[in-house]
Design an enzyme around this catalytic site. Structure first.
Site, mmCIF file in Angstrom:
data_model
loop_
_atom_site.group_PDB
_atom_site.id
_atom_site.type_symbol
_atom_site.label_atom_id
_atom_site.label_comp_id
_atom_site.label_asym_id
_atom_site.label_seq_id
_atom_site.Cartn_x
_atom_site.Cartn_y
_atom_site.Cartn_z
ATOM 1 C CE LYS A 77 -3.853 1.963 2.698
ATOM 2 N NZ LYS A 77 -4.741 1.758 3.853
ATOM 3 C CB SER A 152 -8.114 3.652 2.901
ATOM 4 O OG SER A 152 -7.269 3.034 3.868
ATOM 5 C CB SER A 176 -8.465 0.689 5.710
ATOM 6 O OG SER A 176 -9.212 1.848 5.545
HETATM 7 N N1 GLN Z 1 -13.278 4.154 6.496
HETATM 8 C C1 GLN Z 1 -12.656 4.602 7.707
HETATM 9 C C2 GLN Z 1 -12.240 6.024 7.566
HETATM 10 O O1 GLN Z 1 -12.486 6.601 6.548
HETATM 11 C C3 GLN Z 1 -11.487 3.726 8.052
HETATM 12 C C4 GLN Z 1 -10.308 3.975 7.207
HETATM 13 C C5 GLN Z 1 -9.126 3.129 7.587
HETATM 14 O O2 GLN Z 1 -9.272 2.080 8.215
HETATM 15 N N2 GLN Z 1 -7.955 3.608 7.223
HETATM 16 O O3 GLN Z 1 -11.673 6.598 8.453
#
Ligand code: GLN
Length: 487
Positions: A77, A152, A176
């Protein structure tokens, strides 16, 4: 070759069926041919990958004892710093950032013999649930190109699902790793907070962020976690707990395993067909000797509001370092220092990141700190206590990963609250710092559905074991997305 698991590829490499160079060239070619449909990669590291693969082949020729994952292509990532290779974090702010060092996770996976083939697309600074917040454009879901891959870590998940890479890394602050794994029909594990070093992983919300593996199967996730986990002196929140043999843990019988089913995870908002697939999975586990028990996690409804105070607060502090002076983007012709800060940040950050910084700055400000941030920390403790109570009665907790299958690109862009609700079943696990795993559990309208397992602290082995046993009895994880990815 493209749909083999890491475990199968390692066997092929060991048996001399193909070399790492052949496998790596094949992988790079597949990325070149197919990523135009998906947009999973921000950077492809062709030259470095081939050089590393040649080295892995040399080592295998010379030596019987090769590292755990020697010769296996992998994608990171784009939140992990990679020395000499662009690390953008999905943001215009870091579009020109070349990290001067490797993140510990990158270093460890390199030492384990993996071949970095590229850096994957993601929501900007890991803020999002659909990958639509990336400066580099949305990622598409290989199961349906109109659907989001989740976020994400959507680039990593879509790349694994489409067979562009056999495994990838992700990070999980509120879901995410698990949510994109669910929406793309693969397996993803968020380890216990502190299990994997955060050094060199660009910070979003430091008390919630945790790195983990994304792969087709639990067995592959076990291999990747083995290489990633462990104490790191450079990360004071990494934990000094021995790393067990995750492979050995995979073969334990499920007889007598007590599985808790939180009533709050099966209520309003859950898609009825997702619910049915979770129930089908439970029947399979029950047949293997697992015992089901209804439980309650009464503070579940407070998880999203609590997270959306704590995560923005920590992000507003972490992202203050991007000021146009030290890292990344700087505006053109600033009039003075104030103008430099203001314009660099307004031009460098996207809308969602700005929304979070604004909320975070507000909840941390004098007069509001006690009412919001401190209060949220207290509720966080209540959420953690719910889990601790539950683990007195059951070994693991099971439920859906996400309330619905993947939604369409664009569907929730104008509805941030609706988007935030996608993480209803994943966020409490980060607030409590627990491990969670998502495994494929079927399809609704040809879109994958994930089943989530939640364990007590450092029980990654148990989650991987249950998922592995489940994957011996089902073939959801073997399904391959349609044309052109099924070739
Ligand atoms: N969807 C959540 C957010 O937007 C979690 C994102 C994540 O786990 N990085 O904060």
């Amino acid at each position: 070759m493209q749909h083999k698991t890491i475990t199968e590829l390692l066997a092929g490499l060991k048996a001399g069926e193909f070399s790492s160079e052949e496998l790596t060239r094949f992988t790079l070619q597949r990325i070149q041919d197919l990523d135009k449909h998906l947009n999973c990669f921000i950077t492809v590291t062709q030259k470095e990958a081939i050089a590393a693969a040649k080295e892995a082949d040399q080592l295998r020729k010379k030596n019987q004892e090769t590292p755990l994952l020697s010769g296996i292509p992998l994608a990171h990532k784009d939140i992990f710093c990679t020395q000499g290779i662009k690390t953008s974090c999905g943001s215009k702010m870091l579009d020109n950032f070349i990290a001067p060092y490797d993140a510990t996770l990158v270093e460890k996976l390199k030492a384990a013999g993996t071949i970095l083939v590229g850096k994957t697309n993601m929501d900007e600074f890991a803020m999002g649930s659909s990958n639509e917040n990336s400066y580099y454009g949305s990622v598409r879901n290989p199961w349906d190109l109109n659907a989001v891959p989740g976020g994400s870590s959507g680039g990593s998940a879509a790349a694994v699902a489409a067979g562009l890479v056999p495994g990838a890394t992700g990070t999980d602050t509120g879901g995410s790793i698990r949510q994109p794994a669910a929406l793309c029909g693969i397996t993803g594990l968020k380890p216990t907070y502190g299990r994997v070093s955060r050094y060199g992983m660009i910070a979003f919300a430091s008390s919630l962020d945790q790195a983990g593996p994304i792969a087709k199967t639990a067995e592959d996730c076990a291999l990747l976690l083995q290489a990633m986990a462990g104490l790191d002196k450079k990360d004071s929140t990494s934990v000094d707990t021995a790393v067990p043999d995750y492979q050995a843990a995979l073969r334990t019988s499920l007889k007598g395993l007590k599985i808790g089913l939180p009533k709050e995870y099966f209520g309003e908002g859950l898609h009825p067909e997702v619910q049915k697939l979770v129930q089908d999975a439970l029947k399979i586990l029950e047949k293997e000797g697992a015992i089901l028990k209804d439980i309650s996690l009464p503070n579940t409804r407070l998880a999203i509001p609590t997270y959306y105070v704590i995560a923005p607060a920590e992000c507003s502090s972490n992202l203050s370092r991007f000021d146009g002076v030290r890292f990344g983007y700087r505006c053109l012709n600033p009039k003075n220092l104030d103008d430099l800060y203001k314009r660099s940040r307004s031009e460098g950050f996207g809308a969602e990141v700005k929304r979070r910084i604004l909320i975070g700055t507000y909840v941390l400000s004098t007069g509001y700190f006690d009412a919001y941030y401190l209060q949220a920390q207290k509720v966080r403790k209540l959420i953690t206590n719910d889990f601790m109570e539950a683990f007195k009665e059951v070994h693991v907790i099971l439920g859906p990963t996400s309330p619905t299958p993947a939604f369409n690109i664009g569907e929730k862009v104008k509805d941030p609250i609706g988007m935030y609700l996608c993480d209803i079943y994943t966020i409490s696990i980060n607030l409590a710092g627990l491990p969670g795993l998502s495994m494929p559990g079927g399809f609704v309208n040809q879109r994958p559905v994930g089943i989530q397992l939640i364990g007590n602290y450092f029980e990654e082995g148990k989650l991987l074991n249950i998922a592995h046993q489940f994957q011996q009895l089902t073939d959801w994880h073997k399904k391959i997305p349609p044309h052109p990815f099924n070739a």
